[in-house]
Design an enzyme around this catalytic site. Structure first.
Site, PDB file in Angstrom:
ATOM      1  N   LYS A  55      30.114  69.025  17.541  1.00 46.85           N
ATOM      2  CA  LYS A  55      30.922  67.971  18.162  1.00 46.85           C
ATOM      3  C   LYS A  55      32.216  68.579  18.717  1.00 46.85           C
ATOM      4  O   LYS A  55      32.845  69.405  18.050  1.00 46.85           O
ATOM      5  CB  LYS A  55      31.253  66.915  17.103  1.00 46.85           C
ATOM      6  CG  LYS A  55      32.000  65.692  17.612  1.00 46.85           C
ATOM      7  CD  LYS A  55      32.267  64.706  16.467  1.00 46.85           C
ATOM      8  CE  LYS A  55      32.831  63.391  16.949  1.00 46.85           C
ATOM      9  NZ  LYS A  55      33.071  62.427  15.851  1.00 46.85           N
ATOM     10  N   SER A  82      31.168  57.811  17.014  1.00 43.21           N
ATOM     11  CA  SER A  82      31.642  58.619  18.109  1.00 43.21           C
ATOM     12  C   SER A  82      30.866  59.917  18.310  1.00 43.21           C
ATOM     13  O   SER A  82      30.950  60.532  19.380  1.00 43.21           O
ATOM     14  CB  SER A  82      33.110  58.976  17.877  1.00 43.21           C
ATOM     15  OG  SER A  82      33.259  59.739  16.682  1.00 43.21           O
ATOM     16  N   SER A 123      31.062  57.289  12.208  1.00 39.82           N
ATOM     17  CA  SER A 123      30.714  58.038  13.418  1.00 39.82           C
ATOM     18  C   SER A 123      29.604  59.062  13.270  1.00 39.82           C
ATOM     19  O   SER A 123      29.192  59.652  14.271  1.00 39.82           O
ATOM     20  CB  SER A 123      31.942  58.746  13.964  1.00 39.82           C
ATOM     21  OG  SER A 123      32.673  57.862  14.753  1.00 39.82           O
TER      22      SER A 123
HETATM   23  N1  GLN Z   1      33.563  53.378  15.303  1.00 41.10           N
HETATM   24  C1  GLN Z   1      34.675  53.599  14.445  1.00 41.10           C
HETATM   25  C2  GLN Z   1      35.961  53.612  15.248  1.00 41.10           C
HETATM   26  O1  GLN Z   1      35.883  53.338  16.378  1.00 41.10           O
HETATM   27  C3  GLN Z   1      34.487  54.846  13.659  1.00 41.10           C
HETATM   28  C4  GLN Z   1      34.828  56.064  14.398  1.00 41.10           C
HETATM   29  C5  GLN Z   1      34.651  57.315  13.596  1.00 41.10           C
HETATM   30  O2  GLN Z   1      34.077  57.287  12.508  1.00 41.10           O
HETATM   31  N2  GLN Z   1      35.229  58.394  14.098  1.00 41.10           N
HETATM   32  O3  GLN Z   1      37.003  53.880  14.764  1.00 41.10           O
END
Ligand code: GLN
Length: 506
Positions: A79, A158, A182
């Protein structure tokens, strides 16, 4: 697709050990697969030259008779939130334009020391804020699975690029980060395994920070065993991260063959949501039946503060983000947009460098931390966070793991939910509580919805009890026998016209 790309990570490692093929051959097959999957936009930076050099070095180690671990020579995707020395690291943001870190994150350093081969840096929601990959400056990632009428779907977020790479069979494993879901949510959307370890297991050193009290790195793979192998090469105490747990990593796969006889599995009654498709509930019940049939005892438990988890997360995470992102000011990293005064330069840089979702989080975070609102929002949220962690503690006095759905829906179409941030945030409703409590959790592909799209089941375990988490996950995997595959890649996806040109960065 080459057969080499269809192997499990463990099978690829066995093939390398037996001399059936070389790391160079395995890597070349994957580089070709990455080329063929460009239309998915899963990578921000491809690092094929680095991959080839790492593969060659692995082959040399092997022919020199060195004893090698299971990740040695295995092509993976990283990532683009992990700093990689000398390789462009963007966090999916315009504000980090051209940022090439002079240092390596501890997790990638560990993986490289274990012999992993990096195919490239994967696309993500900007600064890991999102559940769809739509907020990336580098454009959306497409899920290798297609929706009804051949609609393009989001891979989740994400860590959407990493999940797409593993599901699309152009990486044997990948790493992501999970702040509120994410890793687990995109794993569920893409039909693969995704795991978040206990907070403190993976060093956060060199990971671009989103919300420091929640961020954890973790692996993606196509089965549970492969996930344990990836995690084994990532974790360990790191003095450079003050929140790194000062303990040795266990053999994460040591319980995989133990079965779940006698294991107590908690079923939290609060994990349902209005409007949730009936298939999700049905799959959850199926999961209970599978584990019961395998000898586990499923027990109803209550986590009474669950309904506050999402609002608490969307106060705590933006608060920490607004503080972490203060460093992007045009002086030290990436983009600079000049102005007449220093303040003008800050404003112009941040105004142009951050996308809408990041701006929204910075505004929310600044608001909840500002004088007059701090006690009502931030302090209150921290107090409720403690209650949420307390719910889990109590439940774990009675049970070994908890079973819930991973997400309240299957993958949705690209562009959906974009005008309603709350609808987007609801994706995280089942993953966020474990994040707030710092607990290890995993999503295992378990079934398909009526549109033929993958759905995951979610397990949560006690702090630092990843061995039991994987043990229960293996039982789910065995019972589910999930073998559905996404549509073949190259023919069914068109390369997006708006694609931002790639920076080679190496
Ligand atoms: N979808 C969640 C957010 O928008 C989690 C994001 C993540 O775990 N980095 O914050």
């Amino acid at each position: 697709m080459s057969d080499l790309c269809d192997l499990s990570l463990a099978a690829a490692a066995a093939g390398l050990a037996k001399g059936d093929f070389t790391a160079t051959e395995l890597t070349q097959a994957h580089i070709k697969a990455v080329e063929g999957a460009k239309a998915l936009n899963a990578f921000i930076t491809e690092t094929s030259e680095i991959a080839q050099a790492q593969a060659q070095a692995s082959d040399e180690r092997r022919s020199a008779g060195k004893s090698l671990g299971p990740i040695d020579g295995i092509p993976i995707a990283v990532k683009d939130l992990f700093c990689t020395k000398g390789v462009l690291t963007t966090a999916g943001s315009h504000i980090l334009d051209g940022f090439t870190p002079p240092y390596e994150s501890t997790v990638t350093e560990n993986l490289f020391a274990a012999g992993a081969v990096m195919l490239g840096k994967t696309n993500l929601d900007e600064f890991a804020m999102g559940s769809s990959n739509m907020s990336s400056f580098y454009g959306p990632v497409k899920n290798p699975w297609k929706g009804k009428d051949s609609k393009d779907l989001v891979p989740g977020g994400s860590s959407g690029g990493s999940a797409a790479a593993v599901a699309g069979r152009f990486a044997l494993g990948a790493i992501g980060t999970d702040t509120g879901g994410s890793i687990r949510q995109p794993a569920s959307f893409c039909g693969i395994v995704g795991m978040k370890p206990t907070y403190g297991r993976c060093s956060r050193w060199g990971i671009v920070a989103f919300a420091s009290s929640l961020d954890q790195a973790g692996p993606f793979a196509r089965n549970v065993e492969d996930t344990t192998l990836m995690l084994g090469a990532m974790t360990g105490f790191d003095p450079k991260d003050s929140t790194s747990a000062p303990m040795d990593a266990p053999d994460y796969g040591s319980g995989l063959r133990d079965g779940v006889k006698g294991l107590k599995v908690g079923i939290p009654k609060e994990y349902t949501m209005d409007g949730m498709p009936p298939e999700i509930d049905a799959l959850w019940k199926q999961g209970i039946d599978w584990l019961t049939a395998a000898g586990a005892e499923c027990i109803d438990v209550s986590l009474p503060h669950t309904k506050y988890a999402l609002p608490v997360y969307y106060i705590v995470a933006p608060a920490e983000a607004s503080s972490n992102l203060a460093r992007y000011d045009g002086v030290r990293y990436g983009l600079r947009v000049n102005g007449d005064t220093l303040d003008d330069m800050y404003e112009a840089t941040r105004g142009e460098g951050f996308g809408d979702e990041v701006r929204r989080r910075v505004l929310i975070g600044t608001y909840v931390l500002s004088a007059g609102y701090y006690d009502a929002y931030y302090i209150k949220a921290q107090q409720v966070r403690t209650l949420i962690a307390g719910d889990f503690k109590q439940a774990f006095e009675k049970v070994d793991v908890l079973l819930t759905p991973t997400t309240p829906s299957a993958a949705f179409a690209i562009g959906e939910k974009m005008d309603d941030p709350v609808a987007m945030y609801l994706n995280d409703v089942f993953t966020v509580p474990a994040s707030l409590a710092g607990l290890p959790a995993i999503s295992v592909p378990a079934g398909l919805d009526k549109g033929g799209l993958p759905l995951g089941l979610h397990l949560i375990a006690k702090p630092f009890d990843e061995v039991t988490l994987f043990r229960a996950a293996q039982a789910l995997e065995d019972a589910a026998g999930f073998d559905a595959r996404p549509e073949l890649l190259s023919s069914s996806f068109e390369t997006p016209a708006s694609r931002v040109p790639q920076d080679e960065g190496n």
